[in-house]
Design a protein around this motif. Structure first.
Motif, mmCIF file in Angstrom:
data_model
loop_
_atom_site.group_PDB
_atom_site.id
_atom_site.type_symbol
_atom_site.label_atom_id
_atom_site.label_comp_id
_atom_site.label_asym_id
_atom_site.label_seq_id
_atom_site.Cartn_x
_atom_site.Cartn_y
_atom_site.Cartn_z
ATOM 1 N N GLU A 140 0.839 -1.194 0.000
ATOM 2 C CA GLU A 140 0.000 0.000 0.000
ATOM 3 C C GLU A 140 0.877 1.248 0.000
ATOM 4 O OE1 GLU A 140 -2.331 -0.496 3.492
ATOM 5 O OE2 GLU A 140 -3.757 -1.902 2.566
ATOM 6 N N ILE A 141 0.681 2.115 -0.996
ATOM 7 C CA ILE A 141 1.450 3.354 -1.124
ATOM 8 C C ILE A 141 0.496 4.526 -0.921
ATOM 9 C CG2 ILE A 141 2.930 4.756 -2.619
ATOM 10 C CD1 ILE A 141 3.630 2.191 -4.137
ATOM 11 N N ALA A 142 0.743 5.323 0.103
ATOM 12 C CA ALA A 142 -0.143 6.450 0.407
ATOM 13 C C ALA A 142 0.210 7.662 -0.453
ATOM 14 C CB ALA A 142 -0.025 6.824 1.882
ATOM 15 N N TYR A 143 -0.805 8.484 -0.760
ATOM 16 C CA TYR A 143 -0.565 9.764 -1.425
ATOM 17 C C TYR A 143 -1.459 10.814 -0.800
ATOM 18 C CZ TYR A 143 -4.778 8.618 -4.166
ATOM 19 O OH TYR A 143 -6.050 8.282 -4.559
ATOM 20 N N THR A 144 -1.031 12.082 -0.866
ATOM 21 C CA THR A 144 -1.726 13.145 -0.146
ATOM 22 C C THR A 144 -2.530 14.086 -1.037
ATOM 23 O OG1 THR A 144 0.258 14.533 -0.275
ATOM 24 C CG2 THR A 144 0.001 13.166 1.688
ATOM 25 N N ASP A 203 -1.645 15.721 -7.247
ATOM 26 C CA ASP A 203 -0.276 15.957 -7.733
ATOM 27 C C ASP A 203 0.671 14.888 -7.196
ATOM 28 O OD1 ASP A 203 -1.008 18.150 -9.180
ATOM 29 O OD2 ASP A 203 -0.408 19.617 -7.657
ATOM 30 N N ASP A 204 0.477 14.529 -5.927
ATOM 31 C CA ASP A 204 1.336 13.516 -5.309
ATOM 32 C C ASP A 204 1.113 12.163 -5.980
ATOM 33 O OD1 ASP A 204 3.286 12.793 -3.483
ATOM 34 O OD2 ASP A 204 1.864 12.210 -1.940
ATOM 35 N N LEU A 205 -0.155 11.840 -6.285
ATOM 36 C CA LEU A 205 -0.464 10.585 -6.983
ATOM 37 C C LEU A 205 0.185 10.568 -8.365
ATOM 38 C CD1 LEU A 205 -1.967 7.915 -7.375
ATOM 39 C CD2 LEU A 205 -3.984 9.232 -8.049
ATOM 40 N N ASN A 206 0.078 11.683 -9.084
ATOM 41 C CA ASN A 206 0.692 11.757 -10.416
ATOM 42 C C ASN A 206 2.201 11.580 -10.337
ATOM 43 O OD1 ASN A 206 -1.747 12.165 -11.726
ATOM 44 N ND2 ASN A 206 -1.653 14.387 -11.564
ATOM 45 N N ARG A 207 2.814 12.169 -9.278
ATOM 46 C CA ARG A 207 4.266 12.023 -9.099
ATOM 47 C C ARG A 207 4.642 10.550 -8.928
ATOM 48 N NH1 ARG A 207 7.386 11.210 -4.710
ATOM 49 N NH2 ARG A 207 5.628 11.411 -3.279
ATOM 50 N N ILE A 208 3.868 9.822 -8.126
ATOM 51 C CA ILE A 208 4.151 8.408 -7.874
ATOM 52 C C ILE A 208 3.931 7.586 -9.134
ATOM 53 C CG2 ILE A 208 3.406 6.387 -6.554
ATOM 54 C CD1 ILE A 208 2.684 8.364 -4.273
ATOM 55 N N LEU A 209 2.850 7.897 -9.865
ATOM 56 C CA LEU A 209 2.577 7.169 -11.114
ATOM 57 C C LEU A 209 3.690 7.372 -12.129
ATOM 58 C CD1 LEU A 209 -1.256 7.833 -11.535
ATOM 59 C CD2 LEU A 209 -0.148 5.686 -10.888
ATOM 60 N N GLU A 210 4.220 8.592 -12.193
ATOM 61 C CA GLU A 210 5.327 8.884 -13.108
ATOM 62 C C GLU A 210 6.544 8.041 -12.764
ATOM 63 O OE1 GLU A 210 6.121 13.033 -13.089
ATOM 64 O OE2 GLU A 210 4.222 13.583 -14.016
ATOM 65 N N MET A 211 6.759 7.790 -11.467
ATOM 66 C CA MET A 211 7.899 6.969 -11.048
ATOM 67 C C MET A 211 7.748 5.518 -11.516
ATOM 68 S SD MET A 211 8.564 8.486 -7.206
ATOM 69 C CE MET A 211 10.122 7.617 -6.959
ATOM 70 N N PHE A 212 6.488 5.098 -11.727
ATOM 71 C CA PHE A 212 6.211 3.759 -12.247
ATOM 72 C C PHE A 212 6.186 3.758 -13.786
ATOM 73 C CE2 PHE A 212 4.318 2.906 -7.999
ATOM 74 C CZ PHE A 212 4.975 1.701 -7.723
ATOM 75 N N GLY A 213 6.344 4.943 -14.376
ATOM 76 C CA GLY A 213 6.304 5.044 -15.826
ATOM 77 C C GLY A 213 4.893 5.059 -16.382
ATOM 78 N N VAL A 214 3.905 5.390 -15.523
ATOM 79 C CA VAL A 214 2.506 5.442 -15.955
ATOM 80 C C VAL A 214 2.187 6.855 -16.417
ATOM 81 C CG1 VAL A 214 0.106 5.157 -15.246
ATOM 82 C CG2 VAL A 214 1.874 3.631 -14.339
ATOM 83 N N ASP A 215 1.764 7.022 -17.651
ATOM 84 C CA ASP A 215 1.420 8.327 -18.212
ATOM 85 C C ASP A 215 -0.059 8.324 -18.556
ATOM 86 O OD1 ASP A 215 1.235 10.749 -19.424
ATOM 87 O OD2 ASP A 215 2.726 10.373 -20.988
ATOM 88 N N LEU A 216 -0.830 9.147 -17.835
ATOM 89 C CA LEU A 216 -2.283 9.179 -18.025
ATOM 90 C C LEU A 216 -2.724 10.201 -19.067
ATOM 91 C CD1 LEU A 216 -3.461 8.845 -14.325
ATOM 92 C CD2 LEU A 216 -3.139 7.056 -16.031
ATOM 93 N N ASP A 217 -1.776 10.968 -19.637
ATOM 94 C CA ASP A 217 -2.144 11.979 -20.632
ATOM 95 C C ASP A 217 -2.544 11.328 -21.951
ATOM 96 O OD1 ASP A 217 -1.654 13.967 -18.835
ATOM 97 O OD2 ASP A 217 0.436 14.235 -19.467
#
Length: 294
Positions: free
Chosen positions: A273-277, A280-294
């Motif tokens: 479980e990875i928490a986000y606040t 923007d914080d969620l997008n930062r974490i997703l970017e670290m996984f290489g997930v691009d939602l654009d």
């Protein structure tokens, strides 16, 4: 631009760039810039400015001028457009005083240094509220891809100090507003974070403000609300040193609380479980996984 004064070379590195308070800036190249050409620092962590104090400063500037130059950067040397590094109060007051120009020093600064300077200046002057300080640390982590330990090292703080401030961002919006308005202290906010139920947390925050509860009284109230929390913890299997160490490493990597939960039914299976606040914080974490939602 006009009126160049006393030419000398600019220093190198963050310490040389961040000199507004402790170096004789009269030895640098001071230029009168048009106020209209200076844009605010996009990384300014401070959101609130005392309007009365700004008006008093504006009156002083109108009568005597600006004694200490602001510091700016020029992203494109071919364009007469500048971004503010330090001196936002002086710039705001100059606008109120309807000044056409303001004395400034131009320094060569990249985006990363610009962000650090914005945070460091306010931290040195103790201008930030608790919430603004927390948001500043979160910004450094997300924009510069830094861990809590790296932010702590850059700013001369301990990692637990940074972690405690980041936890504040997980408070409900209403409670963060109380913190921003200085109705709650940092100690009270940290105590409220121990309350499991969000609605109960908000109720307790209101009670704290209305009845001026001490941190100790809040701790007792939070423990009562949580009920048999400690008893429930005893039923939860202890995590192995390997799992705890892995959680710590993941927390450092993602800059947010991480929990590894083992399945109670199937050995060797579980979840992370990875928490986000915030979004923007969620997008930062997703970017670290290489997930691009654009």
């Amino acid at each position: 631009m006009a009126n160049k004064k006393k030419l000398t070379g600019l220093g190198k590195g963050i310490e040389a760039l961040f000199q507004d308070n402790n170096v004789d800036t009269s030895k640098e190249d001071v230029i009168d810039l048009k106020v209209s050409t200076i844009k605010p620092n996009p990384y300014q962590p401070r959101h609130r400015f005392d309007q009365k104090a700004l008006e008093d400063l504006a009156l002083s500037i109108k009568n005597s001028g600006v004694f200490q130059p602001i510091i700016v950067r020029q992203p494109d040397p071919e364009v007469a457009s500048f971004e503010l590094l330090t001196g936002e109060r002086r710039l705001r007051a100059s606008k109120i005083a309807k000044q056409e120009t303001i004395p400034a020093i131009i320094r060569s600064v990249n985006e990363e240094q610009m962000m650090e300077i914005a945070v460091m200046e306010n931290l040195q002057r103790e201008d930030l509220t608790t919430l603004e300080e927390a948001e500043a640390y979160n910004m450094l982590m997300s924009r510069l891809d830094l861990t809590q330990a790296q932010v702590a090292a850059r700013l001369g703080k301990s990692r637990p100090y940074i972690a405690n401030y980041l936890r504040i961002l997980g408070l409900p919006t209403e409670v963060k507003k109380m913190l921003e308005d200085k109705k709650l202290s940092m100690g009270q906010a940290r105590t409220l974070l121990s309350v499991n139920n969000k609605q109960e947390l908000i109720k307790l925050a209101r009670k704290s403000v209305n009845e001026s509860l001490t941190v100790r009284q809040l701790e007792q109230a939070a423990a009562k609300i949580n009920g048999n929390k400690s008893a429930e913890k005893k039923k939860t299997p202890r995590k192995s040193p390997f799992v705890r160490a892995s959680e710590g490493q993941l927390q450092e990597k993602f800059g947010t609380p991480v929990s590894i939960v083992n399945s109670s039914r199937k050995k060797g299976k579980g979840k992370i479980e990875i928490a986000y606040t915030s979004t923007d914080d969620l997008n930062r974490i997703l970017e670290m996984f290489g997930v691009d939602l654009d």
